[in-house]
Design a protein around this motif. Sequence first.
Motif, PDB file in Angstrom:
ATOM      1  N   GLY A  48     -49.869  31.114   0.522  1.00 26.63           N
ATOM      2  CA  GLY A  48     -49.296  29.796   0.316  1.00 26.63           C
ATOM      3  C   GLY A  48     -48.469  29.663  -0.937  1.00 26.63           C
ATOM      4  O   GLY A  48     -48.139  28.545  -1.349  1.00 26.63           O
ATOM      5  N   ARG A  49     -48.102  30.767  -1.538  1.00 27.43           N
ATOM      6  CA  ARG A  49     -47.235  30.729  -2.728  1.00 27.43           C
ATOM      7  C   ARG A  49     -45.795  30.895  -2.252  1.00 27.43           C
ATOM      8  O   ARG A  49     -45.271  32.008  -2.175  1.00 27.43           O
ATOM      9  N   ARG A  78     -47.150  24.517   0.908  1.00 29.63           N
ATOM     10  CA  ARG A  78     -48.541  24.931   0.638  1.00 29.63           C
ATOM     11  C   ARG A  78     -49.228  25.273   1.962  1.00 29.63           C
ATOM     12  O   ARG A  78     -50.374  24.910   2.200  1.00 29.63           O
ATOM     13  N   VAL A 115     -44.107  20.623  -4.741  1.00 28.42           N
ATOM     14  CA  VAL A 115     -44.900  21.531  -3.906  1.00 28.42           C
ATOM     15  C   VAL A 115     -46.113  20.795  -3.332  1.00 28.42           C
ATOM     16  O   VAL A 115     -46.446  20.943  -2.147  1.00 28.42           O
ATOM     17  N   ALA A 116     -46.779  19.976  -4.153  1.00 28.68           N
ATOM     18  CA  ALA A 116     -47.947  19.237  -3.682  1.00 28.68           C
ATOM     19  C   ALA A 116     -47.566  18.193  -2.633  1.00 28.68           C
ATOM     20  O   ALA A 116     -48.372  17.859  -1.758  1.00 28.68           O
ATOM     21  N   PRO A 147     -52.349  22.970  -3.260  1.00 27.61           N
ATOM     22  CA  PRO A 147     -51.077  23.429  -3.823  1.00 27.61           C
ATOM     23  C   PRO A 147     -51.270  24.331  -5.028  1.00 27.61           C
ATOM     24  O   PRO A 147     -52.240  24.200  -5.780  1.00 27.61           O
ATOM     25  N   VAL A 148     -50.320  25.255  -5.176  1.00 24.43           N
ATOM     26  CA  VAL A 148     -50.280  26.140  -6.336  1.00 24.43           C
ATOM     27  C   VAL A 148     -48.992  25.851  -7.096  1.00 24.43           C
ATOM     28  O   VAL A 148     -47.906  25.885  -6.514  1.00 24.43           O
ATOM     29  N   THR A 178     -52.557  23.901   5.991  1.00 21.93           N
ATOM     30  CA  THR A 178     -52.204  23.650   4.597  1.00 21.93           C
ATOM     31  C   THR A 178     -53.396  23.953   3.700  1.00 21.93           C
ATOM     32  O   THR A 178     -54.559  23.805   4.095  1.00 21.93           O
TER      33      THR A 178
END
Length: 425
Positions: free
Chosen positions: A115-116, A66, A59-60, A83-84, A80
């Motif tokens: 952003g999830r 993100r 994800v990152a 990240p989560v 952006t």
Amino acid sequence: MDLSTALPAERRAATATERQFWFAERIAPGSPAWRVLSTVRIEGAPDREVLATAAARVVARHPALRSVFAPADGELWCATVPPVAPPLLELPPGTSFDAAARELADSGLLDPATGRHVVLALAEDTGDVPGATLYVLTHHLVYDGLSHEVFTADLAQAHARVVAGEPEPAPLADRVPQPPDAARRAELSAHWRTVLAGVPDLPGDSDGPTQRELARSEPHAHVVRFPGQAGVAVREAARRLACPPFAVLLTAYAQALYDLCGAEDFCIGTPVSTRAPDLADAIGCLLTTLPVRIRMPAEADACERTWTTFTDGLFHMDLPQDDLIRAVRTRPGRRMPLYQALFAYESWPRPVHDAGTVRMRTEPVTPLGIQAEVLLQVNELPGHRLDGMLQAPAGGYWAGRLAQLSEAVGRRLALLTTTTEEIAR
């Protein structure tokens, strides 16, 4: 989605496909039609902590996973955010795809507005051989079928690095297809107006359904069972007809629709990747739906004409979908414009990825919700085996005809893959 989302100063205009699915979410919030549930098969006993860490790294790494979207100044923007780490739910051993879909839908953890974009769920196998299925829930805003291949490859690499105690490479830059300039846009609009002039709707419910009604419909599915050698026969027919297997399968579908409703002039939409070579390792909704005009599908040269029409469309597919619809749609109506039938074909290789202590591979992505009045999805599996599924909204025009349509697809495919010599015998 929350329209009041405040975007960071660094932002870019959303792509045409991102706009399409952002507005679709506004039309039917939470519809499964806009969500993607894909699966990763894991060989070996997974370590949940390692898997969760690896997924957070993926994800990152990818900007799309993100990203947030919000309108401003008459434009939809994307930016952006930090990240989560995606949640990793634990499902009972042997949990099926349908049960996983229900569990993930009820979790409410997917939230594109913040952003999830990724929710994971793991179900271990029930047999004696260690293994598991990882379910990956995402949104079409940021994910397509080929994104799942990229996600799985990167997840395997990240998993191996976590096991080895190695760091992750730097995040990727945000890369998206560039829209055509004004001159090219005008040229493309003129082309599609000519190609699709006067194309009628596919026979069906004359006053609908609308896209909102489709997205809120309960899906009705029918498995299409192909003979064991059908994939090989399709490839042989494709070589004989100087076209790819895709064209043979699309023609069989078009002919089957003709057999059931008598349409001799209509469009079938088919998803096409917009990935340039520099986007091969990117995650995102990097596709468009190309309208393929079908004329006289029962004629002997239907396959060759279908392939010619499709390839012509490929040369002109860079017109954004919303511009294409504006350019071509000349009559009012509640139904989906341009096409009411979809054909999806997944034929790319599905390699097994070494992830250190386990191995991973993808499985074909099954649609969760309704995006057209009728859909045929065909997947090419290892050994050129074919499997398929027909889908329509429950209670709609096609729902009660899917079994007949499946038989017609099989019958038409058998005719297309039979040689003149075999017919003579």
